[in-house]
Design an enzyme around this catalytic site. Structure first.
Site, short mmCIF file in Angstrom:
data_model
loop_
_atom_site.label_atom_id
_atom_site.label_comp_id
_atom_site.label_asym_id
_atom_site.label_seq_id
_atom_site.Cartn_x
_atom_site.Cartn_y
_atom_site.Cartn_z
N HIS A 168 -15.69 51.19 74.23
CA HIS A 168 -15.65 50.74 75.62
C HIS A 168 -15.41 49.22 75.68
O HIS A 168 -16.26 48.45 76.12
CB HIS A 168 -17.01 51.10 76.22
CG HIS A 168 -17.14 51.00 77.70
ND1 HIS A 168 -16.53 50.02 78.45
CD2 HIS A 168 -17.84 51.75 78.58
CE1 HIS A 168 -16.86 50.19 79.71
NE2 HIS A 168 -17.65 51.23 79.82
N GLU A 272 -10.14 51.15 76.94
CA GLU A 272 -11.01 51.81 75.97
C GLU A 272 -10.26 52.88 75.19
O GLU A 272 -9.82 53.87 75.77
CB GLU A 272 -12.19 52.43 76.72
CG GLU A 272 -12.83 51.48 77.73
CD GLU A 272 -13.82 52.17 78.67
OE1 GLU A 272 -14.41 53.19 78.27
OE2 GLU A 272 -13.97 51.69 79.80
O1 BG6 Z 1 -22.21 51.31 83.65
P1 BG6 Z 1 -21.78 51.97 82.39
O2 BG6 Z 1 -22.61 53.18 82.05
O3 BG6 Z 1 -21.71 51.02 81.24
O4 BG6 Z 1 -20.33 52.50 82.64
C1 BG6 Z 1 -19.36 51.66 83.10
C2 BG6 Z 1 -18.06 52.40 83.32
O5 BG6 Z 1 -17.55 52.79 82.07
C3 BG6 Z 1 -16.25 53.34 82.12
O6 BG6 Z 1 -15.85 53.69 80.84
C4 BG6 Z 1 -16.26 54.58 82.99
O7 BG6 Z 1 -14.96 55.09 83.09
C5 BG6 Z 1 -16.82 54.24 84.35
O8 BG6 Z 1 -16.89 55.42 85.13
C6 BG6 Z 1 -18.18 53.61 84.23
O9 BG6 Z 1 -18.64 53.23 85.51
#
Ligand code: BG6
Length: 500
Positions: A168, A272
């Site tokens: 991510h 990502e």
């Molecule tokens: O707040 P988190 O759990 O780190 O996620 C952040 C975002 O991560 C992204 O990878 C998702 O596609 C989103 O939907 C999500 O809101």
């Protein structure tokens, strides 16, 4: 006084007593990794400039996941399963892997660590599958950052398991309205802002003017995130990870997140490398590999290091309208007709007879094409040349330019390339210049899909080469009025007119 020795790998106590590993490469590039989540929180180039985004509101307090850097989403991406959002790997304490099964030999100027996460009794209660997850984080040569994941099913009950996954990665960008992503045009995606409905992306490269949360499917092995303001491009190469998520929460969602500054959405973009659409299934004893390599092409036209890899670009896809010619040049120079893998080893590895690090999915095996340094540097020059907004220098009438090109060419090889063309090409009869001496072109020679494209233009500012009358006819306003609008609005208009 002697300076303290800076070791290439150092473990330090960081915020809230959490342990952090610092990797340093000989030219001064560095990476920081928290054992909590095996989370890369910093990636700096040799000038100490941060390349990843980390939220200013981050408090580094387990069990909250860290906002920014590179969270590991495993064994579930997003809410696509029964677990907490993005799975639990990002909020577990990983340990050092003292005895990792071998990966191909390491070469000079690389520094790496191996971390491991094994399913605990507690984890088995929420995800009843026994696994070993090994992560190698490698810095170098230069600022290249590579993450290689190996997940193994260690079950003794004979049962397979299935998971989804993502690196991510939060890239730090100057201003989201100045950013463009290339490599995802014409692809299908699932839109998380629209109940995961499936759409097909248009032919233009992606720009940003509102919330985006999309999972692009079956993506090429190489994606570029171009930051026009910084004149810098991140290149993501991936292997074993067919999908790519693009996320920016924009203003409303940013305000709703406690660990995210209200305006910080302007300075980040998540792209990502992921395996989402087709979850990965492992039988007992089987292993999956997924690798992501990040590098940077900077404004001076150099991708550091200037060697060590070939880039594959999926040649089985049609060339998309809307990619910059520079991106196409870069991509086509490194086409690997043998497949979509990118796991070509650096020459040194080839010499050693090793295979490339990571090697992609469990089936492994990347191509071993020789690296063509000359072609690559040309392609990179072409890519970065497109970032150069026309300077006064370039705005000079071409006939005058020829007289001044000599001194420039000594300073900047990129200029000399431009000048060489300039000397030969005087303004043609049917071309006009504006008051600044800028050559003007008709609209159809300036569009991204032009069959007779105008030469030597700054492709980030195609509209500039329209005459006043043509500009007004197309944009319904003067150039002055246009340049006073916010960048995102300019980009939107340019995109709809195929000028971006
Ligand atoms: O707040 P988190 O759990 O780190 O996620 C952040 C975002 O991560 C992204 O990878 C998702 O596609 C989103 O939907 C999500 O809101």
């Amino acid at each position: 006084m002697s300076t303290p020795e800076r070791r290439p790998v150092e473990v330090v106590k960081a915020v809230n007593g959490l342990e952090k590993v610092v990797l340093r490469e000989i030219h001064g590039c560095s990476v920081e990794v928290y054992l909590y989540g095996a989370h890369v929180t910093s990636w700096k180039n040799e000038h100490g400039e941060e390349l990843l985004f980390i939220s200013s509101k981050e408090i580094f307090k387990p069990p909250k996941p860290i906002r920014g850097g590179i969270p590991i989403c495993f064994p579930q991406f997003s809410s696509l399963g029964p677990l907490e959002l993005h799975g639990f790997a990002r909020n577990r304490l990983w340990t050092f892997d003292d005895d990792p099964p071998p990966l191909p030999p390491d070469i000079a100027n690389k520094v790496f660590i191996d971390l491991i996460l094994r399913s605990t009794k507690e984890d088995l209660k929420i995800w009843p599958h026994s696994f070993e997850y090994r992560l190698r984080i490698t810095l170098g040569p230069g600022e290249d950052l590579m993450l290689t994941s190996r997940v193994r099913n260690t079950a003794t009950d004979g049962k397979p398991f299935t998971f989804t996954f993502a690196y991510h990665t939060y890239f730090s960008v100057s201003d989201i309205s100045e950013v463009r992503v290339e490599g995802l045009e014409t692809l299908d995606y699932l839109d998380n802002c629209q109940k995961m409905e499936r759409f097909t992306e248009q032919g233009d490269s992606l720009t940003f003017e509102s919330e985006v949360d999309k999972i692009y499917l079956s993506t090429p092995t190489k994606i570029a995130v171009m930051d026009h303001e910084k004149k810098q491009t991140f290149v993501i190469r991936k292997d074993g990870l067919p999908d790519a998520v693009v996320w920016n929460p924009w203003d409303k969602k940013a305000k709703a997140m406690a660990d995210f500054g209200d305006d910080e959405y302007k300075h980040m973009l998540c792209v990502e490398a992921a395996a989402v659409e087709k979850p990965i299934t492992l039988k007992p004893g089987e292993e999956w590999r997924g690798r992501q390599q990040l590098s940077v092409v900077n404004k001076s036209g150099s991708e550091k290091p200037q060697r060590s890899r070939s880039v594959s670009y999926s040649s089985d896809r049609p060339r998309a309208r809307g990619r910059s010619p520079a991106f196409n040049a870069l991509a086509s120079k490194f086409d690997n007709p043998g497949g979509r893998n990118l796991s070509t080893p650096p020459p040194l590895l080839s010499n050693l007879g090793g295979s490339s690090e990571g090697g992609g999915s469990s089936s492994g095996g990347g191509s071993h094409d020789a690296y063509k340094a000359l072609s690559k540097s040309k392609a990179i020059a072409s890519l970065t040349a497109s970032f150069d907004k026309p300077s006064r220098d370039k705005l000079m009438p071409r006939s005058v330019k020829a007289a001044t090109s000599d001194s420039n060419s000594r300073i900047n090889p990129l200029n000399s390339r431009v000048d060489a063309v300039t000397v030969k090409e005087n303004v043609k009869e049917n071309e006009v210049e504006d008051d600044e001496g800028l050559t003007l072109y008709p609209y159809d020679r300036l569009t991204t899909s032009s069959t007779n494209p105008a030469p030597n233009i700054d492709v980030t500012r195609r509209e500039m080469y329209l005459s006043k009358a043509d500009f007004r006819a197309k944009f319904n306003m003067t150039k002055d009025a246009f340049y006073k609008m916010p960048k995102w609005r300019q980009n939107k208009m340019k995109t709809s007119l195929e000028l971006f």
